[in-house]
Design a protein around this motif. Structure first.
Motif, PDB file in Angstrom:
ATOM      1  N   LEU A   1      23.716  31.077  36.349  1.00  0.00           N
ATOM      2  CA  LEU A   1      24.051  31.200  35.067  1.00  0.00           C
ATOM      3  C   LEU A   1      24.011  32.546  34.530  1.00  0.00           C
ATOM      4  O   LEU A   1      25.126  32.727  33.702  1.00  0.00           O
ATOM      5  CB  LEU A   1      22.855  30.530  34.066  1.00  0.00           C
ATOM      6  N   LEU A   2      23.524  33.422  34.800  1.00  0.00           N
ATOM      7  CA  LEU A   2      23.577  34.833  34.503  1.00  0.00           C
ATOM      8  C   LEU A   2      24.859  35.393  34.903  1.00  0.00           C
ATOM      9  O   LEU A   2      25.452  36.012  34.117  1.00  0.00           O
ATOM     10  CB  LEU A   2      22.267  35.815  35.294  1.00  0.00           C
ATOM     11  N   GLY A   3      25.263  34.982  36.309  1.00  0.00           N
ATOM     12  CA  GLY A   3      26.587  35.595  36.628  1.00  0.00           C
ATOM     13  C   GLY A   3      27.619  34.858  35.842  1.00  0.00           C
ATOM     14  O   GLY A   3      28.617  35.777  35.344  1.00  0.00           O
TER      15      GLY A   3
ATOM     16  N   LEU B   1      26.968  37.630  41.225  1.00  0.00           N
ATOM     17  CA  LEU B   1      25.886  36.717  41.134  1.00  0.00           C
ATOM     18  C   LEU B   1      26.424  35.497  41.018  1.00  0.00           C
ATOM     19  O   LEU B   1      25.394  34.336  41.268  1.00  0.00           O
ATOM     20  CB  LEU B   1      25.408  37.123  39.671  1.00  0.00           C
TER      21      LEU B   1
ATOM     22  N   PHE C   1      19.215  30.419  37.745  1.00  0.00           N
ATOM     23  CA  PHE C   1      19.103  31.369  36.885  1.00  0.00           C
ATOM     24  C   PHE C   1      19.974  32.362  36.993  1.00  0.00           C
ATOM     25  O   PHE C   1      20.957  33.187  36.347  1.00  0.00           O
ATOM     26  CB  PHE C   1      17.843  32.021  36.915  1.00  0.00           C
ATOM     27  N   VAL C   2      20.255  32.658  38.441  1.00  0.00           N
ATOM     28  CA  VAL C   2      21.444  33.798  39.083  1.00  0.00           C
ATOM     29  C   VAL C   2      22.557  33.593  38.686  1.00  0.00           C
ATOM     30  O   VAL C   2      23.496  34.090  38.309  1.00  0.00           O
ATOM     31  CB  VAL C   2      21.088  34.141  40.547  1.00  0.00           C
TER      32      VAL C   2
ATOM     33  N   GLY D   1      28.717  40.146  37.674  1.00  0.00           N
ATOM     34  CA  GLY D   1      28.928  38.937  37.395  1.00  0.00           C
ATOM     35  C   GLY D   1      29.523  37.932  38.295  1.00  0.00           C
ATOM     36  O   GLY D   1      28.970  36.977  38.660  1.00  0.00           O
TER      37      GLY D   1
ATOM     38  N   SER E   1      30.692  45.732  35.718  1.00  0.00           N
ATOM     39  CA  SER E   1      29.959  44.762  35.311  1.00  0.00           C
ATOM     40  C   SER E   1      30.638  43.239  35.409  1.00  0.00           C
ATOM     41  O   SER E   1      29.858  42.411  35.991  1.00  0.00           O
ATOM     42  CB  SER E   1      29.963  44.689  33.631  1.00  0.00           C
TER      43      SER E   1
ATOM     44  N   LEU F   1      27.582  33.705  32.577  1.00  0.00           N
ATOM     45  CA  LEU F   1      27.318  34.276  31.088  1.00  0.00           C
ATOM     46  C   LEU F   1      28.245  35.772  31.253  1.00  0.00           C
ATOM     47  O   LEU F   1      28.836  36.039  30.295  1.00  0.00           O
ATOM     48  CB  LEU F   1      26.109  34.576  30.444  1.00  0.00           C
ATOM     49  N   ILE F   2      27.789  36.627  32.055  1.00  0.00           N
ATOM     50  CA  ILE F   2      28.300  37.999  32.091  1.00  0.00           C
ATOM     51  C   ILE F   2      29.668  37.938  32.529  1.00  0.00           C
ATOM     52  O   ILE F   2      30.598  38.483  31.675  1.00  0.00           O
ATOM     53  CB  ILE F   2      27.874  38.669  33.415  1.00  0.00           C
TER      54      ILE F   2
END
Length: 381
Positions: free
Chosen positions: A243-245, A272, A240-241, A269, A265, A247-248
């Motif tokens: 993938l979030l990084g 992350l 999750f972390v 990213g 930001s 995407l950001i």
């Protein structure tokens, strides 16, 4: 002690550490149970005392083994000595009333269950017997985690009064040396498909100071469950972390001048991505340890992932990622040098270079570390 021909035998195993005030009454209660059921039994005291506990226990006919340091070690040694068809365990501090063993033995002898757990939370807890932190926070949380992860339905995972058949003990592959043995026993019982039943018991206060260390012992239980179930603890959060990084970072790169308009930001990213990769790598380490020590039965996928062929691919992949970061970094350095080492205009490229280098190095060192763990293991799976 000899067992009567044709009669079931009972072994009672008790770990002890400086319990000279209570060991006598515990043994007397155990002997009363033998008489009540008309059976011959044995009492095994796994001792690590500096007082007269061992002397008192031996004088009353108990088999004393030790000195044995560690809660789990005491039980492992004691259970290895047990010869009974039925085995009961309890602490030697008289907090568990051994006269209540009939609640455990009756369903075992009737063939209704293979593994009987006591539950203090559904029974009676005497005043001062259990700290509120354990009763209302620690025990319920740890029990809930165990139930969720291993599909059990028990109310008091850390009750120390239990009983099971000899056959059930032989099925459980118990290994841990500390307090986490309490969790391991329940986990192994569930994994082996044993019929588990709970019975309410009474829990009494200790005469001597408690030897429990709330946070340290609690962490050991969590760590052990994490080892058995790295997916919910590490793989899912790590993915999750990561993938979030991703995407950001990717969404910002698609915009113009992300490093200037959304610098914070962009850095978040990137961080992350690195953190997520580290969490996933830690999950891999735990999975490797579990497979090496036989904690995952029939896990062929995990074994294939740990083959040297797969680890070589991981090294190649890590090297490619590291090389990509290195090439981008060289480009940034060349541009910076060609402008006379002035203000760096390649912030995006510099950050991407560092992220790729960090992830590549993580992958390479993870492969090396896992390979070292497998040096003494036959990986020809």
């Amino acid at each position: 002690m000899m067992y009567k021909l044709g009669m079931p035998s009972l072994s009672i195993v008790m770990p002890s550490m400086n319990e000279e005030e209570t060991i006598r009454i515990c043994i007397e209660k155990a002997q009363y149970i033998f008489k009540k059921y008309g059976i011959e039994g044995e009492i095994i005291v796994a001792d690590n005392s500096s007082d007269r506990t061992a002397e008192i226990a031996a004088s009353m006919g108990a088999k004393v083994i030790g000195p044995i340091k560690g809660y789990g070690n005491a039980y492992l040694k004691g259970l290895a000595e047990a010869k009974g068809d039925y085995i009961a365990i309890a602490d030697a501090d008289n907090t568990y009333d051994l006269l209540e063993l009939d609640r455990f033995l009756d369903p075992l002898m009737a063939g209704e269950a293979d593994f009987i757990m006591g539950t203090r939370l559904k029974g009676e807890i005497k005043a001062g017997a259990m700290p509120w932190l354990h009763q209302y926070i620690g025990n319920p949380i740890l029990t809930g985690m165990l139930n969720f992860l291993f599909k059990t339905k028990i109310s008091d995972a850390h009750c120390g009064m239990r009983a099971f058949t000899k056959e059930a003990l032989e099925k459980m592959d118990l290994k841990t040396h500390g307090m986490e043995l309490a969790s391991e026993m329940v986990i192994e019982a569930a994994r082996c498909g044993l019929r588990i039943k709970e019975v309410p018991i009474t829990y009494y206060s200790r005469k001597a100071p408690s030897k429990l260390r709330s946070f340290q012992d609690g962490w050991r239980h969590v760590r052990f469950m994490m080892l058995y179930r790295p997916v919910p603890f590490l793989y899912i959060p790590g993915a999750f972390v990561f993938l979030l990084g991703f995407l950001i970072t990717a969404s910002l790169l698609l915009t113009n001048n992300a490093a200037y308009n959304r610098l914070h930001s962009f850095i978040l990213g990137s961080m992350l991505l690195i953190i997520g990769g580290q969490i996933l790598a830690t999950g891999g380490y735990m999975k490797t340890y579990g497979i090496i020590h036989g904690m995952y039965r029939d896990d062929e996928k995990g074994r294939k992932l740990l083959s040297y062929h797969s680890l070589e691919k991981e090294l190649v992949g890590g090297s490619l990622i590291l090389g990509s970061g290195f090439i981008i970094g060289l480009k940034v350095a060349y541009t910076w040098a060609s402008t006379g080492y002035g203000t760096l205009e390649e912030v995006e490229s510099a950050v991407i270079s560092m992220v790729l280098a960090a992830i590549g190095l993580q992958l390479i060192f993870a492969a090396i570390f896992v390979s070292v763990m497998l040096l003494e293991v036959d990986t020809d799976w």
